[in-house]
Scaffold this motif. Structure first.
Motif, PDB file in Angstrom:
ATOM      1  N   GLU A 250     -33.944  -4.415 -43.317  1.00 24.98           N
ATOM      2  CA  GLU A 250     -34.151  -5.783 -43.806  1.00 24.98           C
ATOM      3  C   GLU A 250     -33.882  -6.799 -42.703  1.00 24.98           C
ATOM      4  N   ARG A 251     -32.822  -6.593 -41.909  1.00 26.51           N
ATOM      5  CA  ARG A 251     -32.514  -7.539 -40.828  1.00 26.51           C
ATOM      6  C   ARG A 251     -33.597  -7.503 -39.752  1.00 26.51           C
ATOM      7  N   GLU A 252     -34.048  -6.290 -39.397  1.00 27.51           N
ATOM      8  CA  GLU A 252     -35.083  -6.179 -38.361  1.00 27.51           C
ATOM      9  C   GLU A 252     -36.401  -6.785 -38.852  1.00 27.51           C
ATOM     10  N   TRP A 253     -36.717  -6.587 -40.119  1.00 27.60           N
ATOM     11  CA  TRP A 253     -37.941  -7.172 -40.662  1.00 27.60           C
ATOM     12  C   TRP A 253     -37.855  -8.697 -40.673  1.00 27.60           C
ATOM     13  N   SER A 285     -47.067  -5.282 -48.775  1.00 26.38           N
ATOM     14  CA  SER A 285     -47.542  -3.915 -48.501  1.00 26.38           C
ATOM     15  C   SER A 285     -47.221  -3.498 -47.073  1.00 26.38           C
ATOM     16  N   LEU A 286     -47.352  -4.431 -46.133  1.00 22.76           N
ATOM     17  CA  LEU A 286     -47.029  -4.122 -44.740  1.00 22.76           C
ATOM     18  C   LEU A 286     -45.545  -3.807 -44.578  1.00 22.76           C
ATOM     19  N   LYS A 287     -44.705  -4.552 -45.274  1.00 23.23           N
ATOM     20  CA  LYS A 287     -43.265  -4.299 -45.219  1.00 23.23           C
ATOM     21  C   LYS A 287     -42.936  -2.921 -45.784  1.00 23.23           C
ATOM     22  N   SER A 288     -43.595  -2.544 -46.864  1.00 24.45           N
ATOM     23  CA  SER A 288     -43.360  -1.231 -47.455  1.00 24.45           C
ATOM     24  C   SER A 288     -43.791  -0.115 -46.505  1.00 24.45           C
ATOM     25  N   ALA A 289     -44.909  -0.306 -45.810  1.00 19.91           N
ATOM     26  CA  ALA A 289     -45.371   0.710 -44.859  1.00 19.91           C
ATOM     27  C   ALA A 289     -44.422   0.815 -43.667  1.00 19.91           C
ATOM     28  N   MET A 290     -43.927  -0.318 -43.190  1.00 15.62           N
ATOM     29  CA  MET A 290     -42.974  -0.315 -42.084  1.00 15.62           C
ATOM     30  C   MET A 290     -41.682   0.397 -42.487  1.00 15.62           C
ATOM     31  N   ARG A 291     -41.240   0.170 -43.716  1.00 16.42           N
ATOM     32  CA  ARG A 291     -40.005   0.837 -44.169  1.00 16.42           C
ATOM     33  C   ARG A 291     -40.198   2.342 -44.231  1.00 16.42           C
ATOM     34  N   HIS A 293     -42.007   4.162 -42.294  1.00 17.91           N
ATOM     35  CA  HIS A 293     -42.005   4.718 -40.936  1.00 17.91           C
ATOM     36  C   HIS A 293     -40.782   4.290 -40.134  1.00 17.91           C
ATOM     37  N   PHE A 294     -39.841   3.596 -40.759  1.00 18.32           N
ATOM     38  CA  PHE A 294     -38.713   3.047 -40.008  1.00 18.32           C
ATOM     39  C   PHE A 294     -37.840   4.132 -39.375  1.00 18.32           C
ATOM     40  N   PRO A 295     -37.535   5.265 -40.041  1.00 11.44           N
ATOM     41  CA  PRO A 295     -36.755   6.309 -39.358  1.00 11.44           C
ATOM     42  C   PRO A 295     -37.418   6.801 -38.073  1.00 11.44           C
ATOM     43  N   THR A 296     -38.743   6.945 -38.083  1.00 13.73           N
ATOM     44  CA  THR A 296     -39.444   7.362 -36.866  1.00 13.73           C
ATOM     45  C   THR A 296     -39.381   6.270 -35.809  1.00 13.73           C
ATOM     46  N   GLU A 372     -38.957  -6.170 -31.993  1.00 16.91           N
ATOM     47  CA  GLU A 372     -40.115  -6.394 -31.129  1.00 16.91           C
ATOM     48  C   GLU A 372     -40.901  -5.101 -30.943  1.00 16.91           C
ATOM     49  N   MET A 373     -40.205  -3.978 -30.917  1.00 25.33           N
ATOM     50  CA  MET A 373     -40.881  -2.689 -30.856  1.00 25.33           C
ATOM     51  C   MET A 373     -41.719  -2.462 -32.118  1.00 25.33           C
ATOM     52  N   MET A 374     -41.225  -2.888 -33.274  1.00 23.92           N
ATOM     53  CA  MET A 374     -41.984  -2.772 -34.509  1.00 23.92           C
ATOM     54  C   MET A 374     -43.273  -3.588 -34.431  1.00 23.92           C
ATOM     55  N   GLU A 375     -43.195  -4.793 -33.886  1.00 24.22           N
ATOM     56  CA  GLU A 375     -44.394  -5.609 -33.725  1.00 24.22           C
ATOM     57  C   GLU A 375     -45.379  -4.968 -32.752  1.00 24.22           C
ATOM     58  N   ALA A 376     -44.855  -4.427 -31.637  1.00 24.56           N
ATOM     59  CA  ALA A 376     -45.721  -3.786 -30.653  1.00 24.56           C
ATOM     60  C   ALA A 376     -46.446  -2.586 -31.264  1.00 24.56           C
ATOM     61  N   ILE A 377     -45.758  -1.802 -32.082  1.00 23.48           N
ATOM     62  CA  ILE A 377     -46.382  -0.640 -32.713  1.00 23.48           C
ATOM     63  C   ILE A 377     -47.504  -1.077 -33.652  1.00 23.48           C
ATOM     64  N   PHE A 378     -47.295  -2.145 -34.404  1.00 25.23           N
ATOM     65  CA  PHE A 378     -48.350  -2.616 -35.305  1.00 25.23           C
ATOM     66  C   PHE A 378     -49.565  -3.103 -34.506  1.00 25.23           C
ATOM     67  N   ARG A 379     -49.312  -3.825 -33.414  1.00 34.06           N
ATOM     68  CA  ARG A 379     -50.436  -4.287 -32.586  1.00 34.06           C
ATOM     69  C   ARG A 379     -51.160  -3.116 -31.937  1.00 34.06           C
TER      70      ARG A 379
END
Length: 625
Positions: A250-253, A285-291, A293-296, A372-379
């Motif tokens: 939640e904090r990272e999101w 929906s994007l937040k749910s998908a990120m959660r 894959h968050f452990p990976t 920022e790594m989460m944003e880079a992965i989505f891009r």
């Protein structure tokens, strides 16, 4: 429920019309008794206990005397429905009658009989007869009372009739007498009693002391050396909890969603999807998908940030490039996913809108934090699989990046599960005993390597990555089989999860004493350390002698003890030896190395545990508070 009365009736007390006669206080009692009629009612069959009499009603009730109870029936009451029939009296009211024949007895408690005696002798084990409980024995042999002579022996009372057939192998199956049931056949005997003569030479007899060993209590993790984690870590447990991991996401999101350019880009890609959603539904929906894959994401970030050469706990460009190459993400023939495009994504994700916030002060300008790594992965997902290349759905493109590129190509040891290692390898009685046995020296080493920061301020209370690297190089952890990334990865995996990295930066980047012990466990589990048997076979008396031989002899000296003799080692290898065995080797090598002085060769052989503690405390004191 209605009113209830228990009455023993006499004819003189009941009016034919249901009304009691007025009481004449002046009437002579003897005349009144003469006037009363003594009625007796027989309830068939006629017996003494079925006779109801209305005589002597004023006497106290006798337990064995028959009684007739009358219950007044209140109209509307349903307490006795289905139990008794109501009878209508001459005055129009209704009542219930209940006949009780007496014969009531007091309730008494009957205790269970005591079990038979434990068969602790050969006679009781063979059981020549049926066992008797203590109660039965007392019945056979009662004790005297107040001088009265009581027979000491009498036959035990019969408990039940004898069976009608034999169920055991007896000698005479046709006889049903008591003796026949107890006369078992010899085939039932399972004990063989034999005697032998033993000659003992008294001149050779030696005396030995009998040692009484008290049984140990079962080992409990809550009483181990790791129990401090229950108070230190945010999970308040020995393992990282899902609750804390959810708060961490939640904090990272929130940090990632604060970037307007990211949300604008994501919503724009959603509008080009075949099944586009409104902005609010898409972000959800994007937040749910990120959660999902968050452990990976955390595993990728921890592994590649440890492999980088820059600031720890942030992903440098060289480590980001290594991640791209391992996952085969760049495509020279792609319109938007060439290597130069991937470098641009790194720069865009690392952009900070406000450089005055606490988050910006911690963020290295040349490295990515986790959000920022989460944003880079989505891009990267949009550039690799989106924009109509494989799909127009941005969330589907994100799933394809993980399922087709990241997870299949990621090294197995990059997906190390911290909870699995601690549960299956670290948290055990043998490792706990080793750490407790050497706790004094381990704490001295931990405090000694809390180095003063380069800025000249007071030393940190916990161990930093820089301190860990200094300790690892001094102790010779890093060699041809165990590199710097491996050493850094041990430190990264040893820390417990924190929910807010920005607010808990020191706790996130530093290791407690228990984290330090876990880091040593990772080193012991993944570094090549020969077994004691192979060490002695090669002619070495301890692991430090072997380590010095390897360092002085070059790469060929590694073959002195073949790695096959004690396991291959490494993060990706299968573990075949107990961790306690390898921790023992690592600690012995550490302590002897810390005590060793190259200018004094005698320190190689005259190692002293207490002297090593004194040396560590002396160096620790010289470093300041």
């Amino acid at each position: 429920t209605g009113r209830m009365a228990l009455t023993t009736l006499a004819p003189s007390t009941v009016d034919p019309y249901g009304m009691p006669p007025p009481e004449d206080l002046t009437e002579d009692p003897s005349a009144k008794a003469e006037r009363e009629m003594n009625l007796r009612i027989a309830v068939a069959p006629q017996r003494g206990r079925t006779m109801i009499t209305f005589k002597d009603v004023n006497k106290p009730p006798e337990p064995r005397r028959a009684k007739l109870a009358v219950f007044e029936h209140v109209v509307g009451s349903k307490v006795y429905d289905g139990l008794y029939d109501a009878y209508k009296l001459p005055n129009g009211s209704e009542a219930f009658y209940y006949y009780h024949a007496g014969g009531m007895v007091d309730e008494t408690q009957v205790d269970l009989p005591n079990p038979p005696l434990r068969p602790d002798t050969l006679g009781l084990g063979l059981q020549p007869g049926l066992p008797m409980g203590v109660d039965m024995q007392m019945s056979v042999k009662p004790t005297g009372l107040d001088g009265w002579w009581v027979p000491l022996y009498k036959p035990p009372p019969w408990l039940c009739p004898l069976p009608s057939k034999h169920t055991l192998n007896v000698k005479d199956k046709k006889s049903l007498t008591v003796e026949a049931f107890a006369n078992l056949d010899d085939s039932n005997i399972r004990f063989i009693v034999a005697t032998s003569t033993k000659v003992r030479d008294m001149t050779q007899e030696t005396k030995t002391e009998a040692r009484v060993t008290t049984p140990r209590d079962p080992w409990k993790l809550s009483q181990s050396i790791f129990k401090a984690r229950l108070k230190e870590c945010e999970s308040r447990a020995f393992f990282d909890s899902t609750k804390v991991l959810n708060r961490h996401f939640e904090r990272e999101w929130e940090h990632m969603a604060e970037k307007e350019k990211f949300l604008n880009m994501a919503c724009k890609e959603n509008k080009n999807a075949d099944n586009k959603l409104d902005d609010a539904a898409f972000v959800k929906s994007l937040k749910s998908a990120m959660r999902r894959h968050f452990p990976t994401i955390c595993a990728v970030f921890n592994y590649y940030s440890a492999a980088g050469a820059g600031v720890p706990f942030q992903l440098q460009l060289n480590a980001f490039t290594q991640f791209l190459d391992d996952s085969n993400i760049p495509n020279a023939n792609s319109e938007s996913c060439k290597r130069s495009d991937c470098d641009t994504i790194f720069i865009v994700a690392n952009y900070e809108q406000d450089k005055t916030t606490a988050k910006a002060k911690l963020n290295d300008d040349h490295g990515l934090m986790k959000f920022e790594m989460m944003e880079a992965i989505f891009r990267l997902a949009i550039a690799k699989h989106g924009k109509g290349v494989d799909t127009n759905d941005p969330i589907e493109a994100l799933n394809m990046l993980f399922e087709m590129d990241v997870i299949p190509h990621l090294p197995a040891y990059a997906l190390i599960d911290k909870n699995t290692f601690t549960q299956n390898r670290l948290y055990c009685e043998e490792v706990d005993d080793l750490y407790k046995k050497n706790e004094r020296l381990l704490r001295a080493v931990y405090s000694r390597y809390r180095l003063p920061p380069r800025s000249g301020h007071v030393r940190h209370k916990m161990l930093t990555m820089e301190d860990w690297e200094k300790l690892s190089f001094d102790l010779g952890f890093v060699d041809l089989t165990f590199g710097i990334p491996d050493m850094r990865l041990c430190f990264v995996h040893s820390r417990m999860v924190v929910s807010d990295v920005v607010k808990q930066w020191d706790k996130y980047t530093q290791a407690t004493f228990i984290d330090f012990l876990e880091a040593l466990g990772y080193v012991a589990d993944n570094k090549f350390l020969p077994s004691r048997a192979s060490l002695e076979e090669a002619g070495f008396s301890n692991w430090f002698e072997w380590q010095l031989h390897v360092e002085q002899g070059g790469s060929e000296s590694y073959n002195v003890i073949p790695r096959r003799a004690s396991g291959t080692g490494g993060f990706g290898s299968e573990k075949t030896r107990p961790l306690a065995e390898k921790v023992e080797a690592l600690l012995d090598m550490m302590f002897r190395r810390l005590y060793y002085d190259p200018s004094n060769p005698a320190t190689l052989t005259d190692y002293s545990y207490d002297a090593c503690i004194t040396l560590m405390k002396k160096i620790d004191k010289s470093l300041g508070p």
